[in-house]
Design an enzyme around this catalytic site. Structure first.
Site, PDB file in Angstrom:
ATOM      1  N   LYS A 280       0.891  -1.292   0.024  1.00 41.19           N
ATOM      2  CA  LYS A 280       0.038   0.161   0.177  1.00 41.19           C
ATOM      3  C   LYS A 280       0.883   1.202   0.165  1.00 41.19           C
ATOM      4  O   LYS A 280       1.902   1.330   0.817  1.00 41.19           O
ATOM      5  CB  LYS A 280      -1.229  -0.067   1.075  1.00 41.19           C
ATOM      6  CG  LYS A 280      -1.568   1.261   1.224  1.00 41.19           C
ATOM      7  CD  LYS A 280      -2.586   1.057   2.135  1.00 41.19           C
ATOM      8  CE  LYS A 280      -3.810   2.511   2.479  1.00 41.19           C
ATOM      9  NZ  LYS A 280      -4.037   3.108   4.058  1.00 41.19           N
TER      10      LYS A 280
ATOM     11  N   GLY B 165      -7.388  10.013  10.520  1.00 38.52           N
ATOM     12  CA  GLY B 165      -7.768  10.092  11.695  1.00 38.52           C
ATOM     13  C   GLY B 165      -8.795  11.131  12.698  1.00 38.52           C
ATOM     14  O   GLY B 165      -9.262  11.312  13.291  1.00 38.52           O
TER      15      GLY B 165
ATOM     16  N   GLY C 215     -10.797   8.581   7.073  1.00 35.32           N
ATOM     17  CA  GLY C 215     -11.998   8.967   7.531  1.00 35.32           C
ATOM     18  C   GLY C 215     -13.457   8.318   8.308  1.00 35.32           C
ATOM     19  O   GLY C 215     -13.748   9.219   8.107  1.00 35.32           O
TER      20      GLY C 215
ATOM     21  N   ASN D 244      -9.266   1.980  10.203  1.00 39.29           N
ATOM     22  CA  ASN D 244      -8.279   2.091  11.381  1.00 39.29           C
ATOM     23  C   ASN D 244      -9.057   2.758  12.684  1.00 39.29           C
ATOM     24  O   ASN D 244      -8.856   2.574  14.095  1.00 39.29           O
ATOM     25  CB  ASN D 244      -6.935   2.061  10.510  1.00 39.29           C
ATOM     26  CG  ASN D 244      -5.691   1.866  12.048  1.00 39.29           C
ATOM     27  OD1 ASN D 244      -5.619   1.482  12.549  1.00 39.29           O
ATOM     28  ND2 ASN D 244      -4.105   2.732  11.835  1.00 39.29           N
TER      29      ASN D 244
END
Lengths: 257, 370
Positions: free
Chosen positions: A98, A159, A186, A207
Site C-alpha cells: 500500500k 484520523g 476518515g 483503522n
C-alpha cells in the site's frame, strides 16, 4: 446467491474490509479485531516491523492465513516509497504494497503526483500496488495507467472520523475507473462504511474508527455488519429515490391523447 | 520570514494583564471549538483555565488518540561529550562548573550503543555539549555512523549548526533534531547566556528552520520551564510549533516540556512549574496544534510519567543515563541534570501496557544506501 468474491491482486477475498494495525492499545487485540471484523487483509507500516522486540512486533500478532499488506508510512516522495516497498518485500516475501506518500504532516494528505510515480516504478517491478490517494479522477487515471491493482481514495483526512466527505468525487471514481475502489481513511462510523459499499465501492479500510472506540472489538463487528449490509444493498440495486410525490396533474398526458 | 521576525507581532502582549482578563465563560467557549486561535491558546494557559483542567485534558486526549492512536514511542539518550563553551546558569555542563570533562572515543560510543540497543531501544538521541572543537563535525559524523549500525533512528541534540552542517549530518544518517530555546524571552536569554556561541539568540531560535531546510523529518522544540513566566514561554512554544508545521509540512513537529532539574551549579529557577501547570501545558498545546508529538523525559518521576501517558504523550525516554558514557561505566562523570525516573526499559514498557497503551520500540527504518 453465488458467493460474492472480491478478486484483487491475485487474491480472492470474501471479506470486503481491510483493517489497519498501528493505533491499538495492545497488539494482542489484533487477532480479536481480525476475527470480529472478518477481515482477511491487514495493513502494517514497514517502519513498525520490529524483529528485535518480538513482543512489540505487530507481525507476531497477525493470525495465520491473513494477508499482510505492508504500507510505506513515512515516505515523503516516490523514491522513499519504492525503497520502503522493497524493504517490505525482502522482509515478508510479499508483492502486496500500500503506497502512502505524505508530504503534509498536519493533515496527512497524500501526494497524488508522487504516488502515481511510485505506482509506475513498483508495478513494473512486479508489486501489487494499492495507492492511498486524494479522491481525484485524473490522478486515479494516472495510477490506473501506471498499473495499480486498486485505488484507495480517502473519505476524509486520516484520523478524523469525519465520514465520506469526498463522496461526490468517489462516485466519479467508481464510475470512471475500472479498478476496485477501496475507501480508505476518515470513515468514522459503521454507517459511513455501509454508505461506501452501497455506492459501489469494492471494499473499505478502517483503522481509527475501530481503534479509537471504547470497545474496539464490538466496533470491528459493527463495521463487518455495515459492510455486508451495504454490499448487499449494492448488489440488490437500490431503488431510485424520488424527492417529490408523483404529480397528480401530469404535464405530458396530452401526448397520449 | 523567519520565526524571529514572525514572533515580533506578539512582542507587545502584556501577559500578566491578559491572564487577568480571562474568565470561566471564555474557557468554556474555547473548549467548544474545534480549532482555537493563538489568543484562545493563551487563555488556556492562564490561571483561570486551571479550573477546567479535566475537560481540557479529556479533549486533548481525544485529539491525540485520533492522531496517534494508543502508541508511545520509546527512545534513549546517549551523551557523547560534556565539553562546553557556554555558561548557561542552569546547566550542569556550564563552563562555570568545575566538573570532570569527558568525550567518548569511538570505541566507547560503540560500547555504549551496544548496551543501549541491548535494552531493545531502536531510537537513539545523540547529545553533546557545545564545542565545535572537541565534538567536531567529523567526530559527530563518525558517532552517527556507529549509531546507525545499532539503531533505526538517530536524532541529535547538539549545538546549533548551519544548514550545511545539518545536511552533512543528514547524509550520515541523522533525521531528527531536538533543540530547546531555553527561554523565548530575548532579554532574559541574553542575561542567562553571556558567553559562547549560545549567546546568539536569533541563531538558536532559527535552528529548526535550518534543519527543516536540510530535510530533517523530526523537529523537536521546547523551553526550559522555570526560567521565565509559564504562560509566556508556553505561548511562544505553541506559536513556534505552528510556525514550523506550516513552513515545514513534511517534518513532524514535536515539543518537550523540560522543567528545570537540580544540576551542578545549584541554579534556582525563577518560577516553579507545578504538575498542574505541566498538565495544562500538555493539554493546551494539543488543543492548539492538534498533530504534535509530545515527549516526556526521565526528568519527570515515574509516578508522574505514568499519569501523563493517557494525556496524549507520544514519546518517552527510558533507561536514560545523562552521564557521558554512563551506560558502560556508572558514576564516572556528573550528568547534565539529575534524572528522576530510573526505570528500566522493561519497567517502562510494563507501565505503558498497564495504562492500556502500547510501547513502540521501533517506528522508523533504515533507508540509507538502498
Amino acid at each position: 446467491m453465488s458467493k460474492d468474491i472480491l478478486k484483487i491482486a491475485g487474491l480472492e477475498l470474501e471479506s470486503r474490509i481491510l483493517i489497519g494495525s498501528g493505533k491499538f492499545s495492545n497488539n494482542a487485540l489484533i487477532p480479536k479485531i481480525i476475527e470480529a471484523s472478518g477481515a482477511q487483509t491487514i495493513t502494517v507500516a514497514v517502519r513498525r516491523f520490529d524483529f528485535d522486540n518480538p513482543n512489540e512486533n505487530i507481525l507476531s500478532y497477525i493470525t495465520k492465513g491473513i494477508n499482510i499488506m505492508p504500507n510505506t508510512s513515512g515516505a515523503r516522495n516516490s523514491q522513499e516509497a519504492v525503497t520502503i516497498a522493497r524493504l517490505a518485500r525482502e522482509a515478508l516475501k510479499t508483492d502486496l504494497i500500500k503506497i502512502e506518500i505524505i508530504n503534509d504532516n498536519k493533515y496527512l494528505l497524500p501526494d497524488n503526483y508522487e504516488t502515481a510515480r511510485a505506482c509506475e516504478t513498483l508495478a513494473k517491478d512486479g508489486f501489487k500496488v494499492f495507492p492511498y490517494m486524494n479522491a481525484d479522477l485524473p490522478s486515479a487515471r494516472d495510477m490506473q495507467n501506471a498499473g495499480a491493482a486498486a485505488i484507495m481514495p480517502l473519505g476524509a483526512p486520516i484520523g478524523t472520523n469525519k465520514g465520506l466527505q469526498t463522496k461526490a468525487m468517489i462516485k466519479i471514481l467508481i464510475e470512471e475507473i475500472d479498478l476496485p475502489i477501496i475507501v480508505d481513511a476518515g470513515l468514522g462510523k459503521p454507517s459511513d462504511a455501509c454508505q461506501s459499499m452501497e455506492m459501489g465501492c469494492a471494499a473499505i479500510m478502517a483503522n481509527t474508527a475501530i481503534s479509537s472506540s471504547e470497545n474496539p472489538i464490538l466496533m470491528a463487528e459493527a463495521f463487518k455488519d455495515a459492510v455486508n449490509a451495504g454490499r448487499k444493498g449494492f448488489l440488490a440495486k437500490l431503488g431510485t429515490i424520488s424527492n417529490k410525490a408523483q404529480a397528480s396533474s401530469p404535464l405530458t398526458n396530452f401526448l397520449r391523447n | 520570514m523567519s520565526f524571529y521576525d514572525y514572533k515580533q507581532q506578539y512582542k507587545n502582549i502584556d501577559f500578566e494583564k491578559f491572564a487577568k482578563t480571562v474568565c470561566a465563560e471564555q474557557i468554556k467557549t474555547i473548549l467548544n471549538k474545534d480549532e482555537i486561535s493563538e489568543f484562545d491558546f493563551l487563555a488556556l494557559l492562564s490561571p483561570a483555565a486551571l479550573d477546567f483542567i479535566e475537560p481540557m485534558a479529556q479533549k486533548a486526549a481525544d485529539i491525540a488518540l485520533k492522531h496517534f492512536g494508543k502508541a508511545i514511542v520509546l527512545f534513549a539518550p546517549l551523551y557523547a561529550s560534556n565539553f562546553c563553551i557556554n555558561n548557561c546558569a542552569y546547566c550542569g555542563f556550564s563552563t562555570r562548573n568545575d566538573i570532570e570533562r569527558k568525550i567518548l572515543n569511538l570505541d566507547e560510543v560503540e560500547e555504549n550503543a551496544k548496551i543501549v540497543s541491548g535494552f531493545g531501544i531502536r531510537h537513539i538521541l545523540l547529545l553533546t555539549g557545545e564545542s565545535a572543537v572537541k565534538t567536531s563535525m567529523d567526530y559527530l559524523k563518525s558517532c552517527v555512523k556507529i549509531l546507525k549500525r545499532y539503531f533505526d533512528a538517530v536524532d541529535i541534540e547538539i549545538y546549533p549548526l548551519t544548514e550545511d552542517g545539518y545536511k552533512e549530518l543528514g547524509e550520515a544518517g541523522v533525521e531528527g533534531l531536538t533543540v530547546f530555546q531555553e527561554t523565548y524571552n530575548e532579554d532574559l536569554y541574553k542575561i542567562l547566556h553571556t558567553k559562547g556561541a549560545k549567546a546568539n539568540y536569533r541563531f538558536r531560535l532559527e535552528t529548526c528552520e535550518r534543519a527543516g531546510r536540510a530535510g530533517y523529518r523530526n523537529l523537536n522544540i521546547g523551553a526550559l520551564l522555570g526560567l521565565d513566566d509559564f504562560s509566556r514561554e508556553l505561548f511562544f512554544t505553541g506559536i513556534h510549533a505552528k510556525f514550523l508545521q506550516k513552513n515545514f509540512p513534511s517534518s513532524d513537529i514535536g515539543v518537550s516540556f523540560p522543567r528545570i532539574r537540580k544540576a551542578e551549579g545549584g541554579y534556582q529557577p525563577r518560577t516553579v512549574i507545578a504538575d498542574s501547570n505541566l498538565v495544562q501545558a500538555i493539554a493546551a498545546i494539543r488543543l492548539f496544534v492538534h498533530r504534535i508529538g509530545i515527549t516526556i523525559s526521565t526528568r519527570e518521576n515515574n509516578d508522574l510519567r505514568r499519569n501523563l501517558i493517557g494525556l496524549g504523550i507520544t514519546k518517552m525516554s527510558a533507561a536514560s543515563n545523562t552521564q557521558v558514557g554512563g551506560y558502560a561505566k556508572k558514576g564516572n562523570t556528573k550528568g547534565q541534570f539529575e534524572i528522576s525516573d530510573s526505570a528500566s526499559v522493561k519497567e517502562v514498557k510494563d507501565m505503558i501496557y498497564q495504562k492500556n497503551y502500547q510501547p513502540v520500540l521501533k517506528d522508523w527504518m533504515q533507508m540509507n544506501g538502498r
